[in-house]
Design a protein around this motif. Structure first.
Motif, PDB file in Angstrom:
ATOM      1  N   VAL A  38      -1.765  -1.273  -3.904  1.00  0.00           N
ATOM      2  CA  VAL A  38      -2.825  -0.287  -3.723  1.00  0.00           C
ATOM      3  C   VAL A  38      -2.224   1.105  -3.560  1.00  0.00           C
ATOM      4  CG1 VAL A  38      -4.741   0.441  -2.232  1.00  0.00           C
ATOM      5  CG2 VAL A  38      -4.349  -1.999  -2.676  1.00  0.00           C
ATOM      6  N   LEU A  39      -2.753   2.036  -4.332  1.00  0.00           N
ATOM      7  CA  LEU A  39      -2.376   3.442  -4.189  1.00  0.00           C
ATOM      8  C   LEU A  39      -3.456   4.135  -3.372  1.00  0.00           C
ATOM      9  CD1 LEU A  39      -1.321   4.385  -7.840  1.00  0.00           C
ATOM     10  CD2 LEU A  39       0.124   3.558  -5.971  1.00  0.00           C
ATOM     11  N   VAL A  40      -3.040   4.909  -2.376  1.00  0.00           N
ATOM     12  CA  VAL A  40      -3.978   5.699  -1.582  1.00  0.00           C
ATOM     13  C   VAL A  40      -3.732   7.161  -1.916  1.00  0.00           C
ATOM     14  CG1 VAL A  40      -4.764   6.319   0.734  1.00  0.00           C
ATOM     15  CG2 VAL A  40      -3.990   3.978   0.266  1.00  0.00           C
ATOM     16  N   PHE A  41      -4.745   7.792  -2.470  1.00  0.00           N
ATOM     17  CA  PHE A  41      -4.674   9.204  -2.838  1.00  0.00           C
ATOM     18  C   PHE A  41      -5.390  10.000  -1.746  1.00  0.00           C
ATOM     19  CE2 PHE A  41      -4.196   7.042  -6.862  1.00  0.00           C
ATOM     20  CZ  PHE A  41      -3.379   7.866  -7.625  1.00  0.00           C
ATOM     21  N   LYS A  42      -4.629  10.783  -0.985  1.00  0.00           N
ATOM     22  CA  LYS A  42      -5.204  11.644   0.059  1.00  0.00           C
ATOM     23  C   LYS A  42      -5.072  13.090  -0.393  1.00  0.00           C
ATOM     24  CE  LYS A  42      -4.918   8.764   4.088  1.00  0.00           C
ATOM     25  NZ  LYS A  42      -6.229   8.788   4.659  1.00  0.00           N
ATOM     26  N   TYR A  43      -6.218  13.816  -0.355  1.00  0.00           N
ATOM     27  CA  TYR A  43      -6.246  15.195  -0.838  1.00  0.00           C
ATOM     28  C   TYR A  43      -7.532  15.853  -0.381  1.00  0.00           C
ATOM     29  CZ  TYR A  43      -9.300  12.932  -4.211  1.00  0.00           C
ATOM     30  OH  TYR A  43     -10.321  12.193  -4.777  1.00  0.00           O
ATOM     31  N   ASN A  44      -7.593  17.149  -0.513  1.00  0.00           N
ATOM     32  CA  ASN A  44      -8.801  17.904  -0.211  1.00  0.00           C
ATOM     33  C   ASN A  44      -9.711  17.819  -1.435  1.00  0.00           C
ATOM     34  OD1 ASN A  44     -10.774  19.906   0.049  1.00  0.00           O
ATOM     35  ND2 ASN A  44      -9.410  21.281   1.151  1.00  0.00           N
TER      36      ASN A  44
ATOM     37  N   VAL B  47       0.869  -1.176   0.000  1.00  0.00           N
ATOM     38  CA  VAL B  47       0.000   0.000   0.000  1.00  0.00           C
ATOM     39  C   VAL B  47       0.907   1.228   0.000  1.00  0.00           C
ATOM     40  CG1 VAL B  47      -1.772   1.280   1.251  1.00  0.00           C
ATOM     41  CG2 VAL B  47      -1.822  -1.228   1.237  1.00  0.00           C
ATOM     42  N   TYR B  48       0.668   2.132  -0.941  1.00  0.00           N
ATOM     43  CA  TYR B  48       1.482   3.335  -1.090  1.00  0.00           C
ATOM     44  C   TYR B  48       0.613   4.575  -0.945  1.00  0.00           C
ATOM     45  CZ  TYR B  48       4.978   0.302  -3.291  1.00  0.00           C
ATOM     46  OH  TYR B  48       5.889  -0.674  -3.557  1.00  0.00           O
ATOM     47  N   LYS B  49       1.047   5.525  -0.128  1.00  0.00           N
ATOM     48  CA  LYS B  49       0.375   6.817  -0.050  1.00  0.00           C
ATOM     49  C   LYS B  49       1.003   7.709  -1.117  1.00  0.00           C
ATOM     50  CE  LYS B  49      -0.693  10.741   2.877  1.00  0.00           C
ATOM     51  NZ  LYS B  49      -0.385  11.424   4.146  1.00  0.00           N
ATOM     52  N   VAL B  50       0.235   8.015  -2.132  1.00  0.00           N
ATOM     53  CA  VAL B  50       0.733   8.803  -3.265  1.00  0.00           C
ATOM     54  C   VAL B  50       1.182  10.183  -2.782  1.00  0.00           C
ATOM     55  CG1 VAL B  50       0.115   9.853  -5.476  1.00  0.00           C
ATOM     56  CG2 VAL B  50      -0.727   7.569  -4.892  1.00  0.00           C
ATOM     57  N   GLY B  51       2.409  10.535  -3.156  1.00  0.00           N
ATOM     58  CA  GLY B  51       2.962  11.826  -2.774  1.00  0.00           C
ATOM     59  C   GLY B  51       3.645  11.816  -1.421  1.00  0.00           C
ATOM     60  N   GLY B  52       3.629  10.679  -0.736  1.00  0.00           N
ATOM     61  CA  GLY B  52       4.252  10.600   0.586  1.00  0.00           C
ATOM     62  C   GLY B  52       3.471  11.413   1.602  1.00  0.00           C
ATOM     63  N   ALA B  53       4.183  12.034   2.525  1.00  0.00           N
ATOM     64  CA  ALA B  53       3.547  12.789   3.618  1.00  0.00           C
ATOM     65  C   ALA B  53       2.667  13.928   3.104  1.00  0.00           C
ATOM     66  CB  ALA B  53       4.608  13.334   4.569  1.00  0.00           C
ATOM     67  N   GLY B  54       3.047  14.531   1.983  1.00  0.00           N
ATOM     68  CA  GLY B  54       2.277  15.642   1.430  1.00  0.00           C
ATOM     69  C   GLY B  54       1.008  15.234   0.722  1.00  0.00           C
TER      70      GLY B  54
ATOM     71  N   GLY C 173     -11.238  12.146  -1.644  1.00  0.00           N
ATOM     72  CA  GLY C 173     -10.138  12.680  -0.849  1.00  0.00           C
ATOM     73  C   GLY C 173      -9.377  11.607  -0.110  1.00  0.00           C
ATOM     74  N   ASN C 174      -9.851  10.373  -0.218  1.00  0.00           N
ATOM     75  CA  ASN C 174      -9.193   9.220   0.404  1.00  0.00           C
ATOM     76  C   ASN C 174      -9.456   8.002  -0.476  1.00  0.00           C
ATOM     77  OD1 ASN C 174      -7.746   7.728   2.307  1.00  0.00           O
ATOM     78  ND2 ASN C 174      -9.558   7.316   3.534  1.00  0.00           N
ATOM     79  N   ASP C 175      -8.967   8.063  -1.705  1.00  0.00           N
ATOM     80  CA  ASP C 175      -9.269   7.038  -2.703  1.00  0.00           C
ATOM     81  C   ASP C 175      -8.227   5.936  -2.691  1.00  0.00           C
ATOM     82  OD1 ASP C 175     -11.433   8.657  -3.678  1.00  0.00           O
ATOM     83  OD2 ASP C 175      -9.911   9.908  -4.617  1.00  0.00           O
ATOM     84  N   ARG C 176      -8.692   4.691  -2.738  1.00  0.00           N
ATOM     85  CA  ARG C 176      -7.817   3.520  -2.798  1.00  0.00           C
ATOM     86  C   ARG C 176      -8.005   2.876  -4.164  1.00  0.00           C
ATOM     87  NH1 ARG C 176      -6.006   1.755   2.176  1.00  0.00           N
ATOM     88  NH2 ARG C 176      -5.870  -0.396   1.444  1.00  0.00           N
ATOM     89  N   ILE C 177      -6.905   2.797  -4.929  1.00  0.00           N
ATOM     90  CA  ILE C 177      -6.975   2.272  -6.282  1.00  0.00           C
ATOM     91  C   ILE C 177      -5.954   1.143  -6.421  1.00  0.00           C
ATOM     92  CG2 ILE C 177      -6.750   2.797  -8.735  1.00  0.00           C
ATOM     93  CD1 ILE C 177      -7.403   5.743  -7.985  1.00  0.00           C
TER      94      ILE C 177
ATOM     95  N   ASN D 115      -9.003  16.115  -7.483  1.00  0.00           N
ATOM     96  CA  ASN D 115      -9.612  14.806  -7.676  1.00  0.00           C
ATOM     97  C   ASN D 115      -8.541  13.890  -8.258  1.00  0.00           C
ATOM     98  OD1 ASN D 115      -9.420  15.355 -10.443  1.00  0.00           O
ATOM     99  ND2 ASN D 115     -11.603  15.650 -10.731  1.00  0.00           N
ATOM    100  N   VAL D 116      -8.919  12.662  -8.563  1.00  0.00           N
ATOM    101  CA  VAL D 116      -8.030  11.705  -9.214  1.00  0.00           C
ATOM    102  C   VAL D 116      -8.807  11.106 -10.372  1.00  0.00           C
ATOM    103  CG1 VAL D 116      -6.685   9.586  -8.982  1.00  0.00           C
ATOM    104  CG2 VAL D 116      -6.913  11.130  -7.029  1.00  0.00           C
ATOM    105  N   VAL D 117      -8.194  11.071 -11.536  1.00  0.00           N
ATOM    106  CA  VAL D 117      -8.834  10.483 -12.705  1.00  0.00           C
ATOM    107  C   VAL D 117      -7.894   9.434 -13.272  1.00  0.00           C
ATOM    108  CG1 VAL D 117      -9.925  10.901 -14.934  1.00  0.00           C
ATOM    109  CG2 VAL D 117      -9.938  12.703 -13.178  1.00  0.00           C
ATOM    110  N   LYS D 118      -8.400   8.215 -13.427  1.00  0.00           N
ATOM    111  CA  LYS D 118      -7.625   7.152 -14.072  1.00  0.00           C
ATOM    112  C   LYS D 118      -7.812   7.338 -15.572  1.00  0.00           C
ATOM    113  CE  LYS D 118      -6.940   2.148 -14.055  1.00  0.00           C
ATOM    114  NZ  LYS D 118      -5.529   2.141 -14.143  1.00  0.00           N
TER     115      LYS D 118
END
Length: 125
Positions: A58-64, A31-38, A93-97, A69-72
């Motif tokens: 699994v990529l976890v996209f965390k953002y406001n 499981v990877y948090k995309v962008g690391g801490a940021g 804001g907390n997407d798991r792909i 957003n995230v688009v595949k």
């Protein structure tokens, strides 16, 4: 009678081995948090560099979600920063792909964000 039991035990042992193998493969997914801490933000284009991804990771996209957003997307959408018709858009804001084998492309399609390098391309083996 013992012959019947011996034959039934072989398929049961085979099923058990297959279940353990499948469990082991699922347990190996990273499981990877995309962008690391940021998190998912501008200038994440180089975040995947030097990482080795596998299909099933699994990529976890965390953002406001009010800002991003995230688009595949496909390769063309990635290069042109244009969202193809039918592309999957994530907005929580907390997407798991889960990564598919091969090339995986993701962008933020808020105006100007992809062009400002808010995109990543990942190859999963």
């Amino acid at each position: 009678m013992s012959m019947g039991r011996g034959r039934a035990a072989v398929p049961a042992a085979l099923v058990l081995c297959l279940v353990l193998l499948l469990h082991n493969q699922v347990a190996e997914a990273a499981v990877y948090k995309v962008g690391g801490a940021g998190g998912w933000n501008f200038n994440t284009i180089r975040w995947p560099d030097a990482k080795h991804f596998k299909a099933g990771d699994v990529l976890v996209f965390k953002y406001n979600p009010s800002l991003h957003n995230v688009v595949k997307v496909n390769k063309r959408g990635y290069r042109s920063c244009v969202t193809p018709r039918g592309a999957k858009v994530y907005q929580t804001g907390n997407d798991r792909i889960t990564l598919a084998r091969g090339r995986n492309f993701f962008i933020c399609n808020f105006p100007g964000h992809c062009e400002a390098q808010m995109k990543i391309a990942i190859t999963a083996t």
